[in-house]
Motif scaffolding. Structure first.
Motif, short mmCIF file in Angstrom:
data_model
loop_
_atom_site.label_atom_id
_atom_site.label_comp_id
_atom_site.label_asym_id
_atom_site.label_seq_id
_atom_site.Cartn_x
_atom_site.Cartn_y
_atom_site.Cartn_z
N UNK A 1 -7.31 -0.55 8.24
CA UNK A 1 -5.86 -0.43 8.05
C UNK A 1 -5.12 -1.06 9.23
N UNK A 2 -5.60 -0.79 10.45
CA UNK A 2 -4.96 -1.35 11.64
C UNK A 2 -4.99 -2.88 11.63
N UNK A 3 -6.05 -3.42 11.07
CA UNK A 3 -6.20 -4.88 11.04
C UNK A 3 -5.15 -5.55 10.16
N UNK A 4 -4.52 -4.78 9.27
CA UNK A 4 -3.51 -5.34 8.38
C UNK A 4 -2.16 -5.54 9.05
N UNK A 5 -1.97 -4.97 10.25
CA UNK A 5 -0.66 -5.02 10.91
C UNK A 5 -0.35 -6.41 11.40
N UNK A 6 0.92 -6.80 11.21
CA UNK A 6 1.41 -8.08 11.72
C UNK A 6 2.45 -7.84 12.79
N UNK A 7 3.21 -8.86 13.13
CA UNK A 7 4.23 -8.76 14.17
C UNK A 7 5.62 -8.83 13.58
N UNK A 8 6.59 -8.33 14.35
CA UNK A 8 8.00 -8.42 13.96
C UNK A 8 8.46 -9.86 14.08
N UNK A 9 9.34 -10.28 13.19
CA UNK A 9 9.83 -11.67 13.23
C UNK A 9 11.30 -11.74 13.57
N UNK B 1 0.87 -1.18 0.00
CA UNK B 1 0.00 0.00 0.00
C UNK B 1 0.91 1.23 0.00
N UNK B 2 0.88 1.98 -1.08
CA UNK B 2 1.83 3.09 -1.21
C UNK B 2 1.42 4.32 -0.42
N UNK B 3 0.12 4.53 -0.21
CA UNK B 3 -0.32 5.73 0.50
C UNK B 3 -1.56 5.44 1.33
N UNK B 4 -1.56 5.97 2.54
CA UNK B 4 -2.71 5.87 3.43
C UNK B 4 -3.11 7.29 3.82
N UNK B 5 -4.32 7.69 3.44
CA UNK B 5 -4.79 9.04 3.77
C UNK B 5 -5.41 9.11 5.16
N UNK B 6 -5.94 7.98 5.64
CA UNK B 6 -6.51 7.94 6.99
C UNK B 6 -6.33 6.54 7.57
N UNK B 7 -5.90 6.48 8.82
CA UNK B 7 -5.68 5.20 9.48
C UNK B 7 -6.99 4.72 10.09
N UNK B 8 -7.63 3.80 9.40
CA UNK B 8 -8.94 3.29 9.79
C UNK B 8 -8.76 1.96 10.53
N UNK B 9 -9.83 1.44 11.16
CA UNK B 9 -9.74 0.12 11.78
C UNK B 9 -9.34 -0.97 10.78
#
Length: 378
Positions: free
Chosen positions: A207-215, A197-205
Motif C-alpha cells: 500500500x505504501x508503495x502506491x503513494x506519489x507526490x504532491x504536484x 481504492x475505497x477501503x484499506x484494512x491494513x497499511x502494508x508495504x
C-alpha cells in the motif's frame, strides 16, 4: 446508500479532525480563497449544529504571509519562511474567525511543535487545552508553529501533525483532504487504468508503495505523508479518510457514513489502544494506595479514581506517568495514568474532588486517574 456502504461515522456526537492543506484553502492559487473557505465553514458549522465536535488542522500560514506582503522575492531561508508564517498566521486566523463568526461560532488557536507532542507533560497540557476548547463548544484551529520551529522540533507536515492532533483529541475520525479523490492503484495523472481504492484494512508495504507526490507546489505533503498519518492514527483506533477537498460537502457526506475517497480501518477502538499502551509499557515502580471503597468503585463500577479514596503514595512520579493502583493489603488491582504528580496526590489524598483547586491553587481535573486511562488487572 444502503447499510453495507456505510461506515460507523453516521452515529451522533463524534469528534472529527479535518485537515486542510494549503492547496485546499487557496484552491490551487497563490492566495487564500474566501469563497471556498466559507463553504468549508458552512459545512463544518452544520456538523457542529448536529452535535459533532470539530477540530481543524489548517495549513496556509506561509501562503497567507506571502499574500499579505505582496509576494516578495525572498531567499528560501528558514528565517524568511518563519517570518512569512508569523505574518501569515495572523491573517489566516483572522479569516477563519470572520467566517465562523457568521455562524455564531468561536475559534481558538493552538500552535504546536514536535517538542510539544514528545514531551509527556507538554503533551498532556496540549491535550487539556484542546479538550477545554471542545468542551466549551469552541472550534480549535491548529497549525504547526512555523514561526519558531526548526528542523529539530518540526513535525514536518500537517498530515502527520493532524494524526497526532486526532490522538490528542481522542477523535473518532481523521479526514485528510487533498487534490486527489483518494489512494489509487497507480498514479491517475499518468495512468488511465488507475482505480480508486475505497477501503484499506491494513497499511502494508505494498500500500505504501502506491503513494506519489504532491504536484501543487504549494504545500509540503503528498500521498506518502498522508499514508504515514493514516498509519499513526489507525494504530490509535481512529478511522482515517483521504478524499478530494474540491467540494466541502464531501466532509458532510463522510461524517454521515458514506464511503467516499479511501477509508482506512482503525486497528482498535481509541480506548482499547490507550489501555493496550498502558499495559505494554514497563511495570511501574510507583504506586497509589487506595481504600476498600475505592477498590470497589474501580472494580465493580468502572469508576475513575478520586482523591477521596487515596490513602497514600509510594515512590515519586510525574503527571502523565503510569502507576500501579494498590489495595490496602498490597495487591495491585489496576494500572493507570496519573493526572497529578506524587506530591500533588499526597496533598489532595482523602479530600473531596472539589477541594483540589483550593489545596493546590489549580487543578488538572477532578480525578486522580480517569477511568479511560485505567486498566483493572483482575
Amino acid at each position: 446508500m444502503n447499510s453495507e456502504n456505510k461506515h460507523n461515522l453516521e452515529n451522533k456526537n463524534k469528534t472529527i479532525v479535518v485537515k486542510f492543506g494549503t492547496s485546499m484553502l487557496t484552491s490551487g492559487s497563490k492566495r487564500l480563497d474566501p469563497a471556498h473557505m466559507i463553504e468549508v465553514v458552512r459545512v463544518l458549522s452544520g456538523l457542529k449544529a448536529k452535535g459533532h465536535h470539530i477540530v481543524v488542522v489548517s495549513s496556509g500560514a506561509v501562503a497567507a504571509g506571502r499574500e499579505a506582503l505582496g509576494y516578495p522575492d525572498l531567499p528560501r531561508t528558514i528565517a524568511n519562511k518563519q517570518m512569512l508564517a508569523s505574518v501569515g498566521q495572523t491573517h489566516l486566523m483572522n479569516k477563519w474567525q470572520q467566517l465562523f463568526e457568521i455562524y455564531g461560532l468561536h475559534i481558538g488557536q493552538i500552535l504546536l511543535t514536535r517538542a510539544d507532542l514528545e514531551d509527556r507533560e507538554r503533551f498532556l497540557n496540549a491535550r487539556d487545552a484542546l479538550g477545554a476548547l471542545i468542551e466549551q463548544g469552541i472550534i480549535p484551529i491548529i497549525n504547526e508553529n512555523d514561526a519558531v520551529a526548526t528542523a529539530e522540533i518540526k513535525v514536518g507536515d500537517n498530515d502527520n501533525l493532524s494524526a497526532r492532533v486526532a490522538i490528542l483529541s481522542d477523535a473518532d475520525c481523521l479526514i485528510l483532504l487533498t487534490d486527489q479523490k483518494g489512494l489509487y492503484t497507480a498514479d491517475p495523472r499518468s495512468n488511465p487504468d488507475a482505480r480508486l481504492i475505497s477501503r484499506v484494512d491494513k497499511i502494508t508495504p505494498e500500500i505504501k508503495a502506491l503513494a506519489g507526490d504532491s504536484v501543487s507546489g504549494l504545500g509540503t505533503g503528498g500521498m506518502a505523508t498522508k499514508l504515514q498519518a493514516a498509519e499513526i492514527a489507525t494504530r490509535s483506533g481512529i478511522e482515517v479518510i483521504i478524499a478530494s477537498g474540491d467540494d466541502p460537502k464531501i466532509i458532510e457526506s463522510i461524517v454521515e457514513g458514506d464511503y467516499i475517497g479511501t477509508s482506512f480501518s482503525p486497528e482498535s477502538s481509541p480506548l482499547e489502544a490507550r489501555k493496550a499502551w498502558i499495559l505494554a509499557g514497563p511495570k511501574p515502580k510507583c504506586s497509589i494506595i487506595i481504600d476498600d471503597g475505592a477498590v470497589k468503585a474501580l472494580m465493580k463500577k468502572g469508576s475513575s479514581l478520586l482523591p477521596k479514596g487515596i490513602v497514600d503514595i509510594s515512590g515519586e512520579f510525574l503527571r502523565g506517568d503510569v502507576v500501579n493502583i494498590v489495595s490496602l493489603d498490597g495487591k495491585v488491582i489496576a494500572r493507570g495514568v496519573s493526572r497529578y504528580t506524587s506530591a500533588e496526590i499526597k496533598a489532595v489524598a482523602r479530600h473531596n474532588s472539589e477541594e483540589i483547586e483550593s489545596i493546590l491553587g489549580y487543578e488538572h481535573g477532578q480525578v486522580a486517574v480517569h477511568r479511560d486511562d485505567l486498566v483493572v488487572l483482575e
